[in-house]
Design a protein around this motif. Structure first.
Motif: not given
Length: 178
Positions: A148-158, A164-178
């Motif tokens: 699972r890959t996420v887009l967040t605001a800028e941070t030093v460590r997650y 999470t602003l956007l995410s993509h789950d490769p197992a489900a093939g789904l992208t979701s937004s805020v």
């Protein structure tokens, strides 16, 4: 109706910023900070798979590194990781990997082998094509890493508590937004 902002002469010449959906305006709001794309708990093999995949599908890639024995323009990805993480010449160093999809550049300065992190400048996302480039990049990283890959605001460590602003789950093939 698209949400359009005025012309950004310094960053985009005569290009107006026109994002077609309100959620896009929230995610790519120009606030002076970067956006981070992350895949967590990865292995070196997954990092390598992601960079090799990006080299294969991106419009353009660039690498900068301080390792004299490696090709200065297009070093092998596995060799980059070996020099950075395993060899004395890599101690205290990193390398830069930049990727362009359309008009949007994504960049990584690996500092942690267990976390893939790329950053992007939200100012570069000026229209629907820019949003599409980000969504494609997110899906490519998730697909190549299997994480699972996420887009967040800028941070030093997650931190899992970060929005999470956007995410993509490769197992489900789904992208979701805020």
């Amino acid at each position: 109706m698209p949400a359009c902002e005025g012309v950004h002469a310094e960053g985009h010449g005569a290009r107006a910023r026109c994002l077609p959906e309100p959620w896009m305006c929230r995610v790519f709001h120009v606030d002076g900070s970067l956006r981070d794309i992350r895949a967590l708990d990865v292995t070196r093999a997954e990092w390598i798979a992601v960079l090799e995949r990006l080299r294969a599908v991106a419009d353009e890639t660039e690498v900068e590194h301080p390792y004299p024995r490696l090709d200065p323009v297009r070093p092998g990805v596995a060799e980059l990781f070996r020099a950075w993480a395993d060899e004395p010449e890599g101690e205290g160093t990193s390398f830069a990997f930049r990727v362009r999809f359309g008009a949007v550049w994504f960049f990584a300065l690996p500092f942690d082998e267990e976390e893939i992190e790329f950053s992007l400048v939200p100012d570069d996302v000026v229209d629907a094509a820019g949003v599409t480039a980000v969504l494609r990049f997110l899906a490519e990283v998730a697909g190549a890493s299997g994480r699972r890959t996420v887009l967040t605001a800028e941070t030093v460590r997650y931190d899992a508590g970060l929005p999470t602003l956007l995410s993509h789950d490769p197992a489900a093939g789904l992208t979701s937004s805020v």
